[in-house]
Design an enzyme around this catalytic site. Sequence first.
Site, short mmCIF file in Angstrom:
data_model
loop_
_atom_site.label_atom_id
_atom_site.label_comp_id
_atom_site.label_asym_id
_atom_site.label_seq_id
_atom_site.Cartn_x
_atom_site.Cartn_y
_atom_site.Cartn_z
CD GLU A 212 8.87 -11.50 -3.98
OE1 GLU A 212 7.81 -11.34 -4.65
OE2 GLU A 212 9.78 -12.27 -4.34
CG HIS B 208 18.57 -9.87 -8.96
ND1 HIS B 208 17.96 -9.91 -10.19
CD2 HIS B 208 18.25 -11.04 -8.35
CE1 HIS B 208 17.31 -11.06 -10.32
NE2 HIS B 208 17.46 -11.76 -9.21
CG HIS C 11 -18.08 1.94 -6.41
ND1 HIS C 11 -17.55 0.80 -5.87
CD2 HIS C 11 -17.12 2.90 -6.29
CE1 HIS C 11 -16.32 1.05 -5.45
NE2 HIS C 11 -16.03 2.31 -5.69
CG HIS D 299 -17.10 4.10 -1.56
ND1 HIS D 299 -16.28 4.93 -0.82
CD2 HIS D 299 -16.53 4.00 -2.79
CE1 HIS D 299 -15.26 5.32 -1.57
NE2 HIS D 299 -15.38 4.77 -2.76
C1 LIG Z 1 -5.26 -1.16 -4.84
C2 LIG Z 1 -6.44 -0.33 -5.15
N1 LIG Z 1 -6.66 0.05 -6.41
C3 LIG Z 1 -7.72 0.83 -6.71
C4 LIG Z 1 -8.57 1.26 -5.73
C5 LIG Z 1 -9.72 2.18 -6.06
N2 LIG Z 1 -11.01 1.44 -5.95
C6 LIG Z 1 -11.76 1.47 -4.85
S1 LIG Z 1 -13.10 0.51 -4.97
C7 LIG Z 1 -12.70 0.02 -6.54
C8 LIG Z 1 -13.56 -0.94 -7.29
C9 LIG Z 1 -13.79 -2.14 -6.49
O1 LIG Z 1 -14.75 -2.95 -7.06
P1 LIG Z 1 -15.51 -3.94 -6.12
O2 LIG Z 1 -14.57 -4.55 -5.17
O3 LIG Z 1 -16.28 -4.84 -6.98
O4 LIG Z 1 -16.42 -2.97 -5.26
P2 LIG Z 1 -17.98 -2.66 -5.45
O5 LIG Z 1 -18.08 -1.61 -6.48
O6 LIG Z 1 -18.65 -3.90 -5.84
O7 LIG Z 1 -18.37 -2.15 -4.10
C10 LIG Z 1 -11.51 0.62 -6.93
C11 LIG Z 1 -10.89 0.42 -8.25
C12 LIG Z 1 -8.29 0.84 -4.41
N3 LIG Z 1 -9.04 1.21 -3.38
N4 LIG Z 1 -7.25 0.03 -4.15
#
Ligand SMILES: Cc1ncc(C[n+]2csc(CCOP(=O)(O)OP(=O)(O)O)c2C)c(N)n1
Length: 669
Positions: free
Chosen positions: A417, A479, A266, A26
């Site tokens: 939680e 529960h 990204h 990334h």
């Molecule tokens: C809990 C979770 N859900 C989904 C992902 C997959 N994922 C990684 S980065 C991302 C998008 C994040 O967007 P942002 O924080 O705005 O990152 P940017 O593209 O700006 O670097 C997703 C959905 C993850 N890493 N963790």
Amino acid sequence: MASRRDLANAIRALSMDAVQQANSGHPGAPMGMADIAEVLWRDYLKHNPSDPTWANRDRFVLSNGHGSMLLYSLLHLSGYDLPIEEIKNFRQLHSKTPGHPEYGYAPGVETTTGPLGQGISNAVGMALAEKILAAQFNKPGHDLVDHHTYTFLGDGCLMEGISHEVCSLAGTLKLGKLIAFYDDNGISIDGDVAGVDGDGGWFTDDTPARFESYGWQVIPAVDGHDSDAIDAAIKQAQASEKPTLICCKTVIGFGSPNKQGKEDCHGAPLGADEIALTREQLGWEYDAFEIPEDYYSAWSGVEKGQAEQSEWNKQFAAYQSEFPELAAEFKRRTNGELPADFSDKADAYIRQCQDKMEKVASRKASQNCLNEFGPLLPELLGGSADLAGSNLTIWSGCKDISGDNANGNYLYYGVREFGMSAIMNGIALHGGFINYGATFLMFMEYARNAVRMAALMKQQSIFVYTHDSIGLGEDGPTHQPVEQLSALRATPNLHTWRPCDTVESAVSWKSAIERNDGPSALVFSRQGLAPMARSDEQLSNVGRGGYTLRKANDAQAILIATGSEVELAMSAADQLAEKGIAVNVVSMPCAEIFCEQDKAYQETVLPQSIRARVAVEALHADYWHKFVGLDGRVVGMTSFGESAPGNILMKEFGFTVENVVSKVMETIG
Ligand SMILES: Cc1ncc(C[n+]2csc(CCOP(=O)(O)OP(=O)(O)O)c2C)c(N)n1
Ligand SMILES: [Mg+2]
């Protein structure tokens, strides 16, 4: 001389080149946040690259963990033991630079991040730990514990619900030394988060208003590519009693002429041609992975860090001469050492429980342990997600922690939680505490991924789960846990305990407290559990996770049970004995620890020759097949529960002496 922008471009170049070389990763976030990182790391972050474990270092958490190359670049450039070869080996097997920052791989990585939202939650835990530790140890004129926790987070972290849980609590608890940088680039994987031309999108919150309502200081609309603006924002953040969110407008993939500002950069390499164009646009004239010496010197945090740490060492010496006992305690606790007499005293208490033979719910037995062990352990820090009265997590020495008074040892996490569990991991990572947090076993499900992260990071978080089966009764199937225990047991490196009485409860607590290389889940009943008699040998074998509680001569079958079903198994064995059928009963409070024992011991408990085996546990049946084999039977749950008094449900679902007896008869044919 290199300008700030040039220095930030070193991060951009390393990031785009490493991602290109790995052909995965990334580049967008590191390139977008490079200017912010340059100001924070070169001018503010208090850290010593030569000693990444210095107790009073600032903590830095990259919550948007996909931007791992940002962190690796920073660690490499500022002089941590992370050579350029490791950057070249980004994302490769056995490198120190895995795809997402993994705790324990590269020095200086404070926590594992990647599951969005949990990094900021760990950061809240670290800031909370700092505040509590400071309140417990600092004296007028001696700010022994005094550091910031900085975190970077993106749109993804803010969209995740857990960020609400933890940031809300951080505001209430006035974590003034927590400073978060929001990478407000308007982009996540699927594109423009707020839609295009006012249409579509998936993230249109008024983030500043949201955080103000939590009680944070918000610094809105900071230009994330303007070093002076970033510098001013950090100063303002440090001056506040409240946690601060610095909203930084940034351009994802900054510097890439065709990809910046777009989701394309990204999570994919820019490509060789675009990288060449980016070098041109940034004025970066060096080859891949080439960083000129003067850049390294400008970036190095080594000298400054060593000076800061020796200054602190002097402070510590002064503290030590004035408060020798506290200083020794501080060292002990931050080194993660237990008081020398803990083990013996805990054993004496376990023996006392054995002699007392008290019938109580194991949740009550757990509270009794806290009352016994708590006074021995000033590092014990507890809490519950709004179920203190049910989880029985408050003991006589508990002192509440609040925003204005952090000199305590008990946290009201509220109904959070997942947030609680991730905060607990942050506290564990920070050091200085042994922390436990509780909820109903059912609601572990809400927190599941944080439990997994504790196990992945080998952190000593102690998860207390009460109301452990259909035995809880009238609250009904919403529960009543069924499949939750299997999920816990399937988690590598987690120890899951389901004790059957006061003795096993005390052993489980002792084991969790002494275990400093991983988390434990302590699973306790709502209903009363009969005490079991034990010989000395049996007593000493409880800690081996599974042991023979009832030994018959020439046993034909083995009953294996945990928790509330041990008593049932014992009664069934009695009845079978009356029929002339000899049966051993194995209590298996912690199957994972039993599985770690040597083969010879395992053979004494579960001899290969006895294939007639029945496991009894009022939770999902499937887990037990590996212990009972093809010839065995399981009396367990394969459906959800029902709402009724617990004893009625136990009958309804087959947890009766008659049924267990008949299952044993089936196995012996
Ligand atoms: C809990 C979770 N859900 C989904 C992902 C997959 N994922 C990684 S980065 C991302 C998008 C994040 O967007 P942002 O924080 O705005 O990152 P940017 O593209 O700006 O670097 C997703 C959905 C993850 N890493 N963790
Ligand atoms: Mg984004």
